[in-house]
Design a protein around this motif. Structure first.
Motif, short mmCIF file in Angstrom:
data_model
loop_
_atom_site.label_atom_id
_atom_site.label_comp_id
_atom_site.label_asym_id
_atom_site.label_seq_id
_atom_site.Cartn_x
_atom_site.Cartn_y
_atom_site.Cartn_z
N SER A 116 0.81 -1.22 0.00
CA SER A 116 0.00 0.00 0.00
C SER A 116 0.84 1.27 0.00
O SER A 116 0.35 2.32 -0.41
CB SER A 116 -0.90 0.02 1.24
OG SER A 116 -0.10 0.13 2.41
N GLN A 167 1.39 2.92 2.43
CA GLN A 167 0.75 3.81 3.39
C GLN A 167 0.99 3.39 4.83
O GLN A 167 0.73 4.17 5.73
CB GLN A 167 -0.77 3.86 3.14
CG GLN A 167 -1.16 4.65 1.91
CD GLN A 167 -2.65 4.88 1.85
OE1 GLN A 167 -3.43 3.95 2.03
NE2 GLN A 167 -3.06 6.10 1.61
N SER A 179 0.36 5.19 10.09
CA SER A 179 -0.14 5.47 8.74
C SER A 179 0.66 6.65 8.22
O SER A 179 0.74 7.70 8.87
CB SER A 179 -1.63 5.81 8.78
OG SER A 179 -2.09 6.15 7.49
N ARG A 200 -7.19 -0.15 0.61
CA ARG A 200 -6.24 0.95 0.73
C ARG A 200 -6.74 2.17 -0.02
O ARG A 200 -7.41 2.07 -1.04
CB ARG A 200 -4.85 0.56 0.18
CG ARG A 200 -4.31 -0.75 0.75
CD ARG A 200 -4.01 -0.61 2.22
NE ARG A 200 -3.41 -1.84 2.74
CZ ARG A 200 -3.29 -2.11 4.01
NH1 ARG A 200 -3.76 -1.28 4.91
NH2 ARG A 200 -2.73 -3.23 4.41
#
Length: 680
Positions: free
Chosen positions: A32, A34, A49, A404
Motif C-alpha cells: 500500500s 501507506q 499510517s 487501501r
C-alpha cells in the motif's frame, strides 16, 4: 526542487517522535505504501499510517531493543527481531500476537516474508539464515555459508529462491526447493547492506558500503554492470514497478540508475538524511528516515524524474544519443513465473544447509512453555481506533488484504511548507491556558510585520510564561534560578531567558544579550583550541605520513582530536597498517569506555576494521614456527603482532563487559565479541 507547488519534485510529508528512546529500524509496506512500522530501543514496535502523526498500534513483548522489522506481502502480519535473537509475529487485523520464534543466538539483522507460502526467513549476527514455518512455530532449514552478520534477505518474486547479503562482502543465492546454494557473488569490496530482485526479470541488484550498486544476471550468474556514482554507503534501493530503472536513496539525494549500459539517469536532491526504506505508489516514491527518536517521511514525484535510457542528465545537445530503451513487454532475460497457489514445502536439504530436528506428527513441533509465556506477555495495543478501523477492516472470505486509499500524496503549497525544525509528537498538546500573550493595539508596532522595530527587551517583557512542572531529574546541571525555553510566536522563534523573581524587573537589550551569551566564551575557547590542534595534525600529515600524524594526535592527549582523525582514516581502510594498530589500540580502549556516544561509535568502527584486516595476520604470525637464521623484518613483524595481540586481549575484556548492554552500541559490541573469538 521546483519553484511552485504544481511542479514540485519532492517534499517532506512530516516528522514525528516515534519512540520514547532511539529508533533502531523502520520499514514501509510495499503493498500500500501507506503503512510504516518502527522498532526502537524501548523494545516496542509502533505502527503508523504515512502522513498521519498518531500511532495506530503499539506492539510489545520484546525484552531487548528491536533490530529488524518487516511486513508480510499483504501487510496483515508484521515480524520484528530483537537483539536477543527472538522473533515475534503479530496479526495486525486481529490486533494480537501470532507467533513467537526462538532459535538465533545473536541479533536479528534481516527479515523477509515468503511472497506466497507461510514461511519467514531471518538472518542474524550469528551468521545463520533460518527459514521458519510460521504456522507450526518451527524452523524448517538453517542455511550456513556466511562468515559475518547477514544484513539483508529477499525472496524472489516467484518464491523459489532466497537471496542473502552480509558484512562478509558477499551476496548468496539459495534454492529453496533443492536446499542448496546456487550462486555466490563476491565482487563487492565492502559489507552489502541491501539487495532487491527485479520485479519481472532474472536480475538482482545489491548496494554496499563500498558506495557501488551492482547488478547480477540470475541466468548466467555473473555481474551485468556496476554503478559507482554514490557518495556514501548504499542503504536503500527499489526497482520501478515496471522494471525500467532502479532508485537508490543516497545521503540527501535520490539517484536513478540503468544497468545496460550502466548510467545515472537523474539525481534529485532531497534533504532526507540517511533514508532507511523506499516504496512506490501512484507514480510517487515514498521514503522514510530516522534520527534518534524522530522519523521523517518524504515524497518524490516520479513523473518529474528522468527514467529513459535515451536522456541522460547533463547531456549536451549534439552528443551521441544512447539507444532507445527496450519496449515494454520485451526483455533480454527470462521472466519469473509466479505460481497461482502457495508454494509447496521445500524438500530436505542436501548440502550447505542444516535441517532442524522436527518432532513426529507431520513435522509439527510442540511449542515450549517459554514460547507460550512470551505469547501471553506480548500485546497489541490500539492507540488510534479511528485510523485502525480505516485501514484494517474485518477479514472476509475473499481476501485478507485490507482496502487501501489509492489517492496520491498531494504536494503542499509553497506557503504551507512546515518548518523542518518543528517535530510533531504523538502526544496530547500542552494546555495553553497559562500562556498570556498581550494583543498589540493598533498604535503599537506589529512584531511580525516589522520585526526590526521591536527590541529584544520589549519582547521579553511582553511574554509571561509560568514555570512548567519539570521533574528535578530532568533539569540536569542548570542553575535553579533560571529556566530556558524555546518560544514560537507568529512563526518567529527565539530563545528567551526568563528570570525567576518576585517582581517584574526591567530588562534592556544589553542585559538580555548578556544572558543569552552566557557560557559561549567557554565553548569558543574549547573550539579554538581544538581547531589549533587540528591544524597542527594536518601540517604533520602533509609533511609526514598517517602514522606520524596519529602519533601527534595521541600526544596531544585530546580524544576529540583522535576521534576526528579516526573518522577520516576509517573511511579508507587501505590506510591502516600494522604500525597504526600498536598506536591506536590503547586509545580505542579509552574511546570504548567514554561517556560520549560518538566516541564509542568511532572506537567500535576502528576496532572492527583492525579485527577484520589484521587478526588473521596476527594469529598466523604468532603460531608460525620460528625461522632459520636471522630475519630482521620477520622479527619486527613478530614483535608488533605480539604487542597487538596483548592489546586485543585487554580489549576483549572491555568488549565482553559491554556486550550485554542495551541500546545501539550493545549490538556493535556483540559483533566485536564474535570477531574476537579468533583470539582464543
Amino acid at each position: 526542487m521546483a519553484a511552485s507547488g504544481a511542479t514540485k519534485t519532492s517534499w517532506k510529508l512530516q516528522e514525528i517522535v516515534a519512540h520514547t528512546s532511539n529508533v533502531s529500524c523502520l520499514v514501509l509496506g510495499r503493498n500500500s505504501s501507506q503503512l510504516m512500522a518502527t522498532g526502537g530501543e524501548d523494545c516496542r514496535v509502533n505502527l503508523w499510517s504515512v502522513n498521519k502523526p498518531n500511532c495506530i498500534m503499539s506492539l510489545t513483548g520484546h525484552t531487548t531493543p528491536v533490530e529488524s522489522i518487516r511486513f508480510s506481502a499483504a501487510e496483515e502480519l508484521v515480524v520484528a527481531g530483537s537483539q536477543s535473537g527472538s522473533l515475534r509475529v503479530w496479526d495486525l487485523e486481529a490486533a494480537k500476537i501470532f507467533r513467537t520464534l526462538m532459535g538465533h543466538k545473536a541479533n536479528i539483522c534481516s527479515l523477509d516474508f515468503h511472497p506466497y507460502g507461510e514461511y519467514l526467513a531471518s538472518g542474524s549476527m550469528d551468521t545463520n539464515v533460518k527459514l521458519w514455518d510460521i504456522r507450526r512455530k518451527g524452523c524448517v532449514f538453517r542455511y550456513k555459508g556466511h562468515t559475518q552478520a547477514v544484513r539483508c534477505l529477499r525472496f524472489s518474486p516467484d518464491g523459489k529462491w532466497l537471496a542473502s547479503a552480509g558484512d562478509d562482502n558477499s551476496v548468496k543465492l539459495w534454492d529453496l526447493s533443492g536446499g542448496k546454494m546456487m550462486a555466490e557473488f563476491m565482487e563487492h569490496t565492502g559489507p552489502v547492506n541491501i539487495i532487491e530482485f527485479h520485479p519481472n526479470e532474472y536480475l538482482l541488484a545489491s548496494g554496499s558500503c563500498d558506495r557501488t550498486v551492482r547488478f547480477w544476471d540470475l541466468e548466467k550468474f555473473q555481474m551485468v554492470s556496476c554503478v559507482e556514482g554514490e557518495t556514501s554507503a548504499v542503504r536503500s534501493i527499489a526497482f520501478n514497478p515496471d522494471g525500467c530503472c532502479l532508485f537508490s536513496g543516497a545521503q540527501d539525494s535520490l539517484r536513478v540508475y540503468g544497468w545496460e549500459p550502466e548510467c545515472c539517469f537523474d539525481v534529485v536532491p532531497v534533504s532526507w538524511g540517511k533514508v532507511a526504506d523506499l516504496a512506490i505508489r501512484n507514480n510517487q516514491l515514498i521514503a522514510a528516515s530516522f534520527n534518534q527518536m524522530n522519523v521523517s517521511s518524504f515524497v518524490v514525484d516520479l513523473s518529474h524524474i528522468k527514467k529513459s535510457r535515451s536522456i541522460i542528465q547533463g547531456q549536451i545537445p549534439g552528443d551521441e544519443v544512447l539507444p532507445q530503451p527496450v519496449p515494454k513487454g520485451t526483455t533480454i532475460r527470462r521472466n519469473y513465473e509466479r505460481p497461482m497457489t502457495t508454494c509447496s514445502k521445500p524438500e530436505r536439504v542436501k548440502q550447505n544447509v542444516e535441517s532442524e530436528r522436527r518432532s513426529p506428527e507431520d513435522g509439527r513441533r510442540s511449542p515450549s512453555s517459554e514460547e507460550d509465556k512470551d505469547d501471553k506477555e506480548s500485546t497489541a495495543e490500539i492507540q488510534a481506533p479511528e485510523d485502525y478501523k480505516e485501514i484494517f477492516q474485518p477479514k472476509n472470505a475473499i481476501s485478507r488484504t485490507p482496502p487501501r486509499n489509492s489517492e496520491p500524496f498531494p504536494a503542499p503549497p509553497e506557503d504551507a511548507i512546515p518548518d523542518p525544525s518543528v517535530v510533531q509528537e504523538a502526544v496530547k498538546p500542552i494546555p495553553t491556558a497559562d500562556l498570556k500573550i498581550p494583543v498589540p493595539s493598533k498604535n503599537k508596532v506589529c512584531m511580525r510585520n516589522n520585526p526590526r522595530k521591536v527590541s529584544l527587551s520589549s519582547t521579553l517583557k511582553s511574554i509571561v510564561i509560568p514555570p512548567p512542572q519539570i521533574p528535578p531529574s530532568s533539569i540536569g546541571g542548570f542553575p535553579k534560578t533560571k529556566r530556558f525555553f524555546l518560544i514560537n510566536i507568529s512563526n518567529i522563534s527565539f530563545i528567551g531567558c526568563v528570570m525567576k523573581s518576585n517582581s517584574q524587573a526591567d530588562i534592556n537589550d544589553d542585559s538580555a544579550m548578556s544572558q543569552i551569551r552566557k557560557g559561549h566564551e567557554t565553548m569558543c575557547v574549547v573550539l579554538s583550541s581544538r581547531h589549533k590542534n587540528l591544524d597542527t595534525v594536518r601540517a604533520v600529515w602533509t609533511c609526514g605520513d598517517v602514522k606520524t600524524s596519529l602519533d601527534s594526535a595521541v600526544g596531544m592527549n585530546d580524544l576529540s582530536i583522535l576521534v576526528d582523525m579516526l573518522n577520516i582514516v576509517n573511511l579508507k581502510p587501505s590506510l591502516w597498517k600494522l604500525d597504526l594498530c600498536t598506536t591506536i589500540l590503547p586509545q580505542i580502549e579509552k574511546l570504548l569506555q567514554s561517556k560520549y556516544e560518538s566516541y564509542v561509535q568511532t572506537g567500535c568502527t576502528s576496532l572492527k576494521l583492525i579485527l577484520q584486516r589484521f587478526l588473521p595476520l596476527i594469529c598466523d604470525t604468532l603460531t608460525a614456527p620460528p625461522s632459520v637464521g636471522v630475519d630482521i623484518t620477520r622479527e619486527e613483524r613478530h614483535q608488533k603482532c605480539k604487542l597487538c595481540y596483548q592489546q586485543l586481549k585487554n580489549l576483549s575484556n572491555v568488549v565482553k563487559d559491554k556486550a550485554g548492554t542495551v541500546g545501539r552500541h550493545g549490538s556493535a559490541f556483540r559483533e566485536l565479541q564474535l570477531l574476537m573469538v579468533g583470539l582464543d
